[in-house]
Design a protein around this motif. Structure first.
Motif, PDB file in Angstrom:
ATOM      1  N   ALA A 188      56.293 -11.742  19.238  1.00  0.00           N
ATOM      2  CA  ALA A 188      55.512 -11.426  18.029  1.00  0.00           C
ATOM      3  C   ALA A 188      56.022 -12.253  16.850  1.00  0.00           C
ATOM      4  CB  ALA A 188      55.611  -9.937  17.716  1.00  0.00           C
ATOM      5  N   LEU A 189      57.343 -12.369  16.734  1.00  0.00           N
ATOM      6  CA  LEU A 189      57.890 -13.183  15.641  1.00  0.00           C
ATOM      7  C   LEU A 189      57.526 -14.656  15.840  1.00  0.00           C
ATOM      8  CD1 LEU A 189      59.613 -13.775  13.170  1.00  0.00           C
ATOM      9  CD2 LEU A 189      61.658 -13.686  14.605  1.00  0.00           C
ATOM     10  N   ALA A 190      57.689 -15.131  17.063  1.00  0.00           N
ATOM     11  CA  ALA A 190      57.377 -16.545  17.334  1.00  0.00           C
ATOM     12  C   ALA A 190      55.926 -16.826  16.952  1.00  0.00           C
ATOM     13  CB  ALA A 190      57.620 -16.860  18.816  1.00  0.00           C
ATOM     14  N   SER A 191      55.048 -15.891  17.274  1.00  0.00           N
ATOM     15  CA  SER A 191      53.649 -16.157  16.997  1.00  0.00           C
ATOM     16  C   SER A 191      53.355 -16.085  15.495  1.00  0.00           C
ATOM     17  CB  SER A 191      52.817 -15.227  17.882  1.00  0.00           C
ATOM     18  OG  SER A 191      51.934 -14.498  17.180  1.00  0.00           O
ATOM     19  N   ALA A 192      54.048 -15.203  14.753  1.00  0.00           N
ATOM     20  CA  ALA A 192      53.859 -15.146  13.296  1.00  0.00           C
ATOM     21  C   ALA A 192      54.348 -16.439  12.630  1.00  0.00           C
ATOM     22  CB  ALA A 192      54.613 -13.941  12.733  1.00  0.00           C
ATOM     23  N   VAL A 193      55.481 -16.942  13.103  1.00  0.00           N
ATOM     24  CA  VAL A 193      56.032 -18.187  12.540  1.00  0.00           C
ATOM     25  C   VAL A 193      55.072 -19.348  12.829  1.00  0.00           C
ATOM     26  CG1 VAL A 193      57.908 -19.873  12.787  1.00  0.00           C
ATOM     27  CG2 VAL A 193      58.441 -17.422  12.681  1.00  0.00           C
ATOM     28  N   ARG A 194      54.615 -19.400  14.064  1.00  0.00           N
ATOM     29  CA  ARG A 194      53.708 -20.484  14.471  1.00  0.00           C
ATOM     30  C   ARG A 194      52.435 -20.447  13.612  1.00  0.00           C
ATOM     31  NH1 ARG A 194      53.154 -19.172  19.637  1.00  0.00           N
ATOM     32  NH2 ARG A 194      55.069 -19.999  20.466  1.00  0.00           N
ATOM     33  N   ARG A 195      51.915 -19.235  13.402  1.00  0.00           N
ATOM     34  CA  ARG A 195      50.677 -19.072  12.611  1.00  0.00           C
ATOM     35  C   ARG A 195      50.902 -19.558  11.164  1.00  0.00           C
ATOM     36  NH1 ARG A 195      50.351 -13.285  11.497  1.00  0.00           N
ATOM     37  NH2 ARG A 195      51.808 -13.982   9.899  1.00  0.00           N
ATOM     38  N   ASP A 196      52.028 -19.146  10.555  1.00  0.00           N
ATOM     39  CA  ASP A 196      52.247 -19.504   9.148  1.00  0.00           C
ATOM     40  C   ASP A 196      52.486 -21.007   8.974  1.00  0.00           C
ATOM     41  OD1 ASP A 196      51.846 -16.907   8.615  1.00  0.00           O
ATOM     42  OD2 ASP A 196      53.900 -16.433   7.981  1.00  0.00           O
ATOM     43  N   VAL A 197      53.187 -21.601   9.936  1.00  0.00           N
ATOM     44  CA  VAL A 197      53.413 -23.055   9.852  1.00  0.00           C
ATOM     45  C   VAL A 197      52.076 -23.780  10.024  1.00  0.00           C
ATOM     46  CG1 VAL A 197      54.464 -25.029  11.063  1.00  0.00           C
ATOM     47  CG2 VAL A 197      55.844 -23.011  10.518  1.00  0.00           C
ATOM     48  N   TRP A 198      51.254 -23.302  10.906  1.00  0.00           N
ATOM     49  CA  TRP A 198      49.934 -23.928  11.113  1.00  0.00           C
ATOM     50  C   TRP A 198      49.091 -23.813   9.836  1.00  0.00           C
ATOM     51  CZ3 TRP A 198      47.345 -27.279  13.802  1.00  0.00           C
ATOM     52  CH2 TRP A 198      45.953 -27.301  13.684  1.00  0.00           C
ATOM     53  N   GLU A 199      49.104 -22.608   9.237  1.00  0.00           N
ATOM     54  CA  GLU A 199      48.269 -22.407   8.050  1.00  0.00           C
ATOM     55  C   GLU A 199      48.722 -23.269   6.882  1.00  0.00           C
ATOM     56  OE1 GLU A 199      48.035 -18.183   7.327  1.00  0.00           O
ATOM     57  OE2 GLU A 199      46.656 -17.936   9.025  1.00  0.00           O
ATOM     58  N   ARG A 200      50.034 -23.463   6.758  1.00  0.00           N
ATOM     59  CA  ARG A 200      50.535 -24.230   5.607  1.00  0.00           C
ATOM     60  C   ARG A 200      50.465 -25.740   5.835  1.00  0.00           C
ATOM     61  NH1 ARG A 200      53.474 -23.336   0.947  1.00  0.00           N
ATOM     62  NH2 ARG A 200      55.182 -24.762   0.571  1.00  0.00           N
ATOM     63  N   PHE A 201      50.779 -26.170   7.058  1.00  0.00           N
ATOM     64  CA  PHE A 201      50.915 -27.618   7.290  1.00  0.00           C
ATOM     65  C   PHE A 201      49.886 -28.189   8.276  1.00  0.00           C
ATOM     66  CE2 PHE A 201      55.199 -26.016   6.295  1.00  0.00           C
ATOM     67  CZ  PHE A 201      55.511 -26.806   5.203  1.00  0.00           C
ATOM     68  N   GLY A 202      49.157 -27.314   8.979  1.00  0.00           N
ATOM     69  CA  GLY A 202      48.246 -27.833  10.015  1.00  0.00           C
ATOM     70  C   GLY A 202      49.017 -28.474  11.151  1.00  0.00           C
ATOM     71  N   VAL A 203      50.228 -27.987  11.391  1.00  0.00           N
ATOM     72  CA  VAL A 203      51.076 -28.543  12.466  1.00  0.00           C
ATOM     73  C   VAL A 203      51.347 -27.428  13.465  1.00  0.00           C
ATOM     74  CG1 VAL A 203      53.365 -29.487  13.024  1.00  0.00           C
ATOM     75  CG2 VAL A 203      52.167 -30.244  10.960  1.00  0.00           C
ATOM     76  N   SER A 204      51.199 -27.768  14.735  1.00  0.00           N
ATOM     77  CA  SER A 204      51.370 -26.749  15.766  1.00  0.00           C
ATOM     78  C   SER A 204      52.790 -26.830  16.353  1.00  0.00           C
ATOM     79  CB  SER A 204      50.282 -27.029  16.798  1.00  0.00           C
ATOM     80  OG  SER A 204      50.602 -26.498  17.999  1.00  0.00           O
ATOM     81  N   LEU A 205      53.451 -25.685  16.401  1.00  0.00           N
ATOM     82  CA  LEU A 205      54.824 -25.648  16.941  1.00  0.00           C
ATOM     83  C   LEU A 205      54.794 -25.245  18.410  1.00  0.00           C
ATOM     84  CD1 LEU A 205      56.911 -23.849  14.153  1.00  0.00           C
ATOM     85  CD2 LEU A 205      56.763 -26.307  14.626  1.00  0.00           C
ATOM     86  N   GLU A 206      55.607 -25.928  19.200  1.00  0.00           N
ATOM     87  CA  GLU A 206      55.691 -25.609  20.630  1.00  0.00           C
ATOM     88  C   GLU A 206      57.027 -24.923  20.903  1.00  0.00           C
ATOM     89  OE1 GLU A 206      55.945 -27.972  24.857  1.00  0.00           O
ATOM     90  OE2 GLU A 206      55.256 -29.073  23.098  1.00  0.00           O
ATOM     91  N   GLN A 207      56.963 -23.810  21.631  1.00  0.00           N
ATOM     92  CA  GLN A 207      58.189 -23.062  21.938  1.00  0.00           C
ATOM     93  C   GLN A 207      59.087 -23.874  22.873  1.00  0.00           C
ATOM     94  OE1 GLN A 207      57.686 -18.882  22.806  1.00  0.00           O
ATOM     95  NE2 GLN A 207      59.122 -19.051  24.500  1.00  0.00           N
ATOM     96  N   GLU A 208      60.405 -23.876  22.574  1.00  0.00           N
ATOM     97  CA  GLU A 208      61.324 -24.601  23.473  1.00  0.00           C
ATOM     98  C   GLU A 208      61.813 -23.733  24.642  1.00  0.00           C
ATOM     99  OE1 GLU A 208      64.552 -27.177  21.795  1.00  0.00           O
ATOM    100  OE2 GLU A 208      65.749 -26.203  23.343  1.00  0.00           O
TER     101      GLU A 208
END
Ligand code: FAD
Length: 340
Positions: A315-335
């Motif tokens: 849930a945290l990973a997905s919230a972080v991914r969502r906020d980074v996408w909304e601010r920067f339009g960059v998609s984060l991939e889980q390691e």
């Protein structure tokens, strides 16, 4: 390996550094190639199979069905040498940092930048571990594997492993097909250390590079890592939770214009962005969601403050991914890898 050596309903909470609660239906720790081969031969062919090492790059979502193998193949040795190089072999169950410490003690150059990375030798090629400007792929001579389906031992030269940033054939196209049982590395007797990366450059920059020893670099890497990264023994975590995203040059140019502080590095394949910076700017550094949070010193590291479930982590990973996408339009991939 006889079935008596197999633990049933084994507790995995101490075998993953995020300390997520889970059990393995059957857990085996083969210490030889013969034991591993026998284990594979005796298991029902449709039984689920997982391999784990030190559990430092895992998100265990639920109990692991079937057989889980935690390699215990030991041993480190020099296998050959010439005037310039030394070839060393290590078993898949060796602790990665024991191998680094031993080679650096011998004065051999090549692994010092990869000091203190948790986990095993067997897992190191899986995601082509890297740190401080060096990747494992730069020193691999060959990777030894056992094919799960046949029990055959095969050797792959580094050029056959599809090594890339946090990636290899073992993680991508051949996921689950092979168990990595050992590594052979080619190290240098005399080459200059690589101190081009951030804190190493700041510390060693003024010195004659040929006079900087692998031991000095190892000491510095350990010091910097200890100051920046939470020790999983004290605060459960799986290291960097996201890969540094690589974006196209025009996307990076547009981001640089809007965010002049953007931390970015030009690469052959595009521009690599510092995921930690993106997460910090998105407001997640030091912020918690339930029992998990992004670390207060290193925003890229997701930590379990105690009692977290895999659902909390995801849930945290997905919230972080969502906020980074909304601010920067960059998609984060889980390691870290999701199991099962
Ligand atoms: C504090 C911290 C710092 C970290 N720093 C770094 C870093 O600087 N650089 C970096 O690259 N990583 C880093 N990591 C991630 C991690 O240490 C590495 O990915 C390491 O190689 C994982 O090893 P492991 O034995 O714990 O593998 P596990 O986490 O047990 O497994 C990881 C994956 O490898 C597979 N695997 C494991 N063993 C084998 C095998 N023998 N054969 C086939 N597949 C196998 C597993 O199935 C799984 O998919 C860090 C982690 C932590 C907790």
């Amino acid at each position: 390996m006889s079935t008596e050596g197999i633990q049933r309903e084994a507790d995995l909470s101490g075998l993953n550094t995020l300390r997520l609660p889970a059990r393995a239906q059957r857990l085996a720790r083969p210490a030889t190639l013969d034991a591993l081969e026998q284990l594979l031969a005796e298991r029902p062919q449709d039984e689920p199979l997982q391999v784990i090492g030190g559990g430092s790059n895992l998100v265990i979502q639920s109990d692991l069905p079937g057989l889980t193998i935690c390699l215990a193949i030991d041993g480190m040795a020099k296998v050959k040498e010439d005037d310039h190089h030394v070839w060393v072999a290590a078993g898949g169950g060796v602790h990665w940092d024991d191998l680094v410490a031993w080679t650096v003690e011998q004065g051999w150059q090549g692994l010092e930048n990869l000091s203190l990375i948790p986990g095993t030798v067997g897992a190191a090629p899986f995601q082509n571990i890297g740190a401080y400007g060096v990747e494992l792929s730069q020193v691999v001579e060959q990777v030894t594997v056992m094919e799960v389906a046949s029990g055959k031992v095969l050797h792959f030269a580094a050029s056959e492993c599809d090594f890339a940033y946090r990636d290899s054939r073992f993680k991508s196209r051949d996921r689950g097909r092979y168990i990595i049982t050992g590594l052979e590395l080619r190290l240098n007797r005399t080459a200059a250390c690589n101190v081009s990366y951030g804190p190493l450059q700041a510390h060693f920059g003024g010195q004659d590079p040929t006079a900087v020893t692998p031991a000095a670099v190892r000491d510095k890497v350990i010091e910097v890592r200890r100051s920046k990264l939470p020790d999983p023994a004290a605060l459960a975590n799986a290291g960097s939770f996201f890969k540094n995203p690589v974006v196209a040059t025009d996307k990076a140019a547009q981001l640089r214009q809007t965010f002049p502080g953007l931390v970015a590095f030009d690469q052959a394949e595009g521009v690599k962005l510092a995921a930690g910076w993106l997460i910090e700017q998105a407001g997640w550094k030091g912020r918690r969601l339930g029992p998990v949070g992004m670390h207060s010193e290193q925003a890229l590291v997701l930590v379990n403050h105690g009692g977290a479930s895999s659902a909390d982590v995801l849930a945290l990973a997905s919230a972080v991914r969502r906020d980074v996408w909304e601010r920067f339009g960059v998609s984060l991939e889980q390691e870290p890898v999701l199991l099962p």
